[in-house]
Enzyme design. Structure first.
Site, short mmCIF file in Angstrom:
data_model
loop_
_atom_site.label_atom_id
_atom_site.label_comp_id
_atom_site.label_asym_id
_atom_site.label_seq_id
_atom_site.Cartn_x
_atom_site.Cartn_y
_atom_site.Cartn_z
CB CYS A 2 -73.52 30.92 -65.29
SG CYS A 2 -72.44 32.06 -64.25
NE ARG A 27 -72.65 25.94 -67.72
CZ ARG A 27 -71.50 25.95 -68.83
NH1 ARG A 27 -71.27 24.62 -69.35
NH2 ARG A 27 -70.50 26.83 -69.01
CD1 TRP A 77 -69.23 27.77 -59.62
CD2 TRP A 77 -67.78 29.16 -60.62
NE1 TRP A 77 -67.88 27.72 -59.01
CE2 TRP A 77 -67.18 28.41 -59.75
CE3 TRP A 77 -67.22 30.09 -61.48
CZ2 TRP A 77 -65.78 28.58 -59.71
CZ3 TRP A 77 -65.68 30.20 -61.50
CH2 TRP A 77 -65.22 29.52 -60.48
CG ASN A 103 -71.37 31.05 -68.81
OD1 ASN A 103 -70.78 31.22 -67.93
ND2 ASN A 103 -71.41 29.78 -69.49
N GLY A 104 -69.91 34.15 -68.62
CA GLY A 104 -68.64 34.52 -69.36
C GLY A 104 -68.24 35.82 -68.59
CD GLU A 486 -51.96 17.05 -58.44
OE1 GLU A 486 -51.78 16.87 -57.25
OE2 GLU A 486 -53.06 16.72 -59.10
CE LYS A 490 -55.57 14.20 -58.97
NZ LYS A 490 -55.15 15.45 -58.10
CD GLU A 493 -56.55 12.74 -55.26
OE1 GLU A 493 -57.22 13.43 -54.43
OE2 GLU A 493 -55.94 13.28 -56.52
CG HIS A 509 -30.27 10.77 -50.33
ND1 HIS A 509 -29.06 10.55 -49.92
CD2 HIS A 509 -30.32 11.74 -51.00
CE1 HIS A 509 -28.18 11.38 -50.19
NE2 HIS A 509 -28.81 12.27 -51.02
CE LYS A 608 -63.60 19.18 -55.97
NZ LYS A 608 -62.34 18.78 -56.90
C1 G6P Z 1 -59.31 16.75 -50.54
C2 G6P Z 1 -59.83 16.71 -52.12
C3 G6P Z 1 -58.44 17.16 -52.78
C4 G6P Z 1 -58.07 18.58 -52.68
C5 G6P Z 1 -57.66 18.74 -51.34
C6 G6P Z 1 -57.58 20.23 -50.63
O1 G6P Z 1 -58.44 15.91 -50.23
O2 G6P Z 1 -59.88 15.24 -52.22
O3 G6P Z 1 -58.87 16.95 -54.14
O4 G6P Z 1 -56.79 18.80 -53.24
O5 G6P Z 1 -58.86 18.23 -50.56
O6 G6P Z 1 -58.88 20.90 -50.92
P1 G6P Z 1 -59.01 22.24 -51.36
O7 G6P Z 1 -60.46 22.65 -51.35
O8 G6P Z 1 -58.42 22.85 -50.17
O9 G6P Z 1 -57.98 22.74 -52.52
#
Ligand code: G6P
Length: 613
Positions: A2, A27, A77, A103-104, A486, A490, A493, A509, A608
């Site tokens: 927060c 935050r 938050w 915050n915490g 992953e 990354k 993306e 394969h 996002k």
């Molecule tokens: C979008 C974001 C990714 C995320 C995915 C799932 O594609 O760009 O970073 O992993 O959605 O989002 P979620 O909020 O369901 O984890």
């Protein structure tokens, strides 16, 4: 996670607090609130309007009485308690004179609240923070000054805090304290400030000081005085701040993703905090599902998208190994249209940072319609998925701004592995001593992640060498496989380079046909169970001209024979390795992207939170 701010001795109190809160919205923005304090009067305003909370507070404050030279403000938050006005800070004591912001996480809040209620205190929120207001109230009623009352109260709490308290009975004083959660003090002529982060007070204060763990600071218009929890004086370290506002909001980093990558040890710590009772029971305060229901689970299905899907892949290994339950992992957009089988005893776990990804919400809805019990793993309190699901476990990674997910991923794995341990505990599939050892091991992962982060420079150097490459295959076996997926995601993306994640055993394969000089194979080679096999896979691609980058543990002497570049990580229990091994791959993708001039926080074509099918 927060934002907090406070000011004493100002002729511009309200504007200082509102401007500061607007700068702290990154935050959290589940709610925002302020308290203004003068002799005999504490005036409070709070709003919970999602991303518009600070804007709504600004309107609410138009009716604030004038003449207050001191006050505190908070942007929340949510971790404990829904994002509602009743849970918004500041919280007041029973008299309404004492106001606190926090915050915490106060880990022992439940027991403290029971004791305080037994002594006649009335609580008006379901936060962990409100206990602080009532504890301070008790110490004040025994005649202690605010500084000593805060010190006495903090001796009773466990957990993390950046706290600020005011009392209309001792106006023009703020007492602030810190353990783990960040806190800075700022000074200017006749005015003293505090904040969770420098940006909130950057253009108001002229000197900045860092508060350390277990230090308590009394702020007045004339300046501040700091003591330790026993009251002995301490000196605060003066910070040299040369940032502009934008850099300051990113915590001094170039971008949000760097900040978020660096915050991974904190995300792990906060997600794991408060999850084990003294008798060893793994516990989730927010899990609305009974032990009996969990005991009856016969099969687990995880549904998720993107990075969350990779966390779900890791969970499959943990739940199968520890709880001996059969686990399927589904891409959420595929699940609902496949006419899935939901039998009695099917537990569906929806994994989503935002809790708003439409594919995952639709998948969990479909599962629920067919009679499954659904647990949501969400980073956002009261997200749509969290509200709709039968039960929820929150990751406490803090607000993630960058589109590409990083700290949420490690927090999701930690939360899912905790759930796997809880299932094992209820089903009796692990010895209590093993559960304890895994729990403590999980708590040590943050330090290993921190070590991996310290090696950033070497990863950047390797990335520099590989600028110009266009095709990447990420491979891994066993627990290295989700990490390979992953790592490839990354790189795609962030850098827009072609990257594919594969289980190492699948190369032969098909993909092996694509291996030729110029192709880069990145291997996650930390898994001891499969180590020899991954070395063989690497020998195969090297023989065909690929450049090999390997993520390997510090003690791996064999890797140098097959890898052109080695990214070292500390060795850890295999089940925890995905949280450590992903770190160099995040930094690698980031460095490639920066080298190619990409917008690392907002990659093209992506969002996002994806709320369309
Ligand atoms: C979008 C974001 C990714 C995320 C995915 C799932 O594609 O760009 O970073 O992993 O959605 O989002 P979620 O909020 O369901 O984890």
């Amino acid at each position: 996670m927060c934002g907090i701010i406070g000011v004493v001795g100002s002729s511009d109190t309200l504007a200082t607090l509102l401007e500061g809160l607007a700068r702290l919205e990154y935050r959290g923005y589940d709610s925002a609130g302020i308290a203004l304090v003068r002799p005999g009067q504490t005036w409070r305003a709070r709003c919970a309007a999602g991303t518009e909370s600070v804007a709504a507070l600004r309107i609410e404050c138009e009716r604030a009485p004038s003449g207050f030279s001191s006050g505190i403000g908070h942007t929340r938050w949510a971790t404990h308690g829904a994002p509602e006005v009743a849970n918004a800070h500041p919280h007041l004591d029973c008299s309404g004179n004492i106001a606190i912001i926090h915050n915490g996480i106060i880990e022992n809040h439940t027991e403290l609240q029971v004791e305080l209620e037994a002594r006649g205190h009335t609580f008006t929120s379901v936060t962990d923070s409100e206990v602080l207001a009532h504890l301070i109230e008790e110490s004040r009623s025994q005649g202690l000054e605010l500084l000593d009352a805060v010190r006495a109260s903090l001796k009773l709490v466990r957990g993390a805090f950046a706290l600020a308290a005011m009392d209309a009975g001792e106006p023009d004083v703020i007492v602030a304290a810190r353990r783990i959660s960040p806190l800075v003090v700022g000074t200017a002529a006749g005015v003293t400030y505090l904040a969770s982060d420098v940006p909130a007070i950057l253009d108001r204060a002229t000197a900045f000081y860092a508060v350390n763990d277990d230090e308590v600071v009394r702020l007045g218009p004339e300046g501040f005085r700091a003591v330790d929890l026993d009251g002995a004086p301490v000196r605060l370290h003066q910070l040299s701040i040369e940032w502009d506002l934008e850099t300051a909001q990113k915590g001094g980093n170039d971008d949000f993703i760097t900040k978020e990558i660096n915050e991974q040890p904190d995300a792990l710590r906060d997600t794991l905090m408060d999850r084990r009772r003294p008798d060893g029971t793994i516990t989730f305060d927010e899990l609305r599902i009974s032990d009996d229901e969990l005991r009856e689970v016969k099969r687990v299905v995880l549904v998720a998208a993107g990075t969350s899907h990779h966390a779900a892949l890791v969970a499959k290994y943990a739940i199968e190994r520890w709880a001996r339950l059969s686990v399927d992992v589904d891409i959420s957009s595929e699940y609902r249209y496949r006419d899935p089988v939901v039998e009695i005893g099917t537990l569906v776990i929806g994994v989503s940072q935002s809790g708003e990804t439409i594919d995952t919400i639709m998948a969990t809805r479909e599962a629920q319609r067919r009679g499954a019990r659904v647990v949501a793993i969400s980073n956002i309190v009261d997200s749509s998925m969290a509200r709709e699901a039968s039960a929820v476990i929150y990751t406490r990674a803090g607000l993630e701004v960058s589109v590409a997910s990083t700290k949420s991923y490690v927090a999701q794995i930690a939360a899912l592995e905790l759930l796997a341990l809880r299932l094992a505990q209820l089903r009796g599939t692990l010895d209590p001593s093993d559960i304890d050892a895994f729990f403590h091991g999980l708590n040590a992962v943050g330090a290993q992640v921190a070590t991996a982060l310290e090696r950033r420079g070497h990863v950047e150097d390797v990335a520099k060498q590989l600028i110009g490459a266009h095709d990447f295959f990420f491979i891994g076996r066993h627990l290295g496989f989700p990490t390979a997926m992953e790592g490839a995601l990354k790189l795609k993306e962030l850098s827009y380079l072609h990257a594919e994640g594969y289980p190492g055993g699948e190369l032969k394969h098909g993909p092996l046909a694509l291996i030729e000089p110029g192709v880069v194979v990145v291997a996650v080679a930390t898994d001891l169970v499969m180590h020899e096999k991954i070395l063989s896979n690497l020998a195969e691609v090297k023989a065909r001209g690929a450049t090999v980058v390997a993520v390997a543990t510090d003690d791996d002497d064999a890797i140098a024979a097959v890898a052109d570049y080695v990214l070292r990580v500390p060795a850890t229990e295999p089940m925890f390795s995905p949280m450590v091994d992903v770190v160099p791959l995040q930094i690698f993708a980031y460095s490639m992207a920066r080298g190619l001039g990409r917008n690392v926080d907002r990659p093209r074509n992506l969002a996002k939170t994806v709320t369309v099918e």
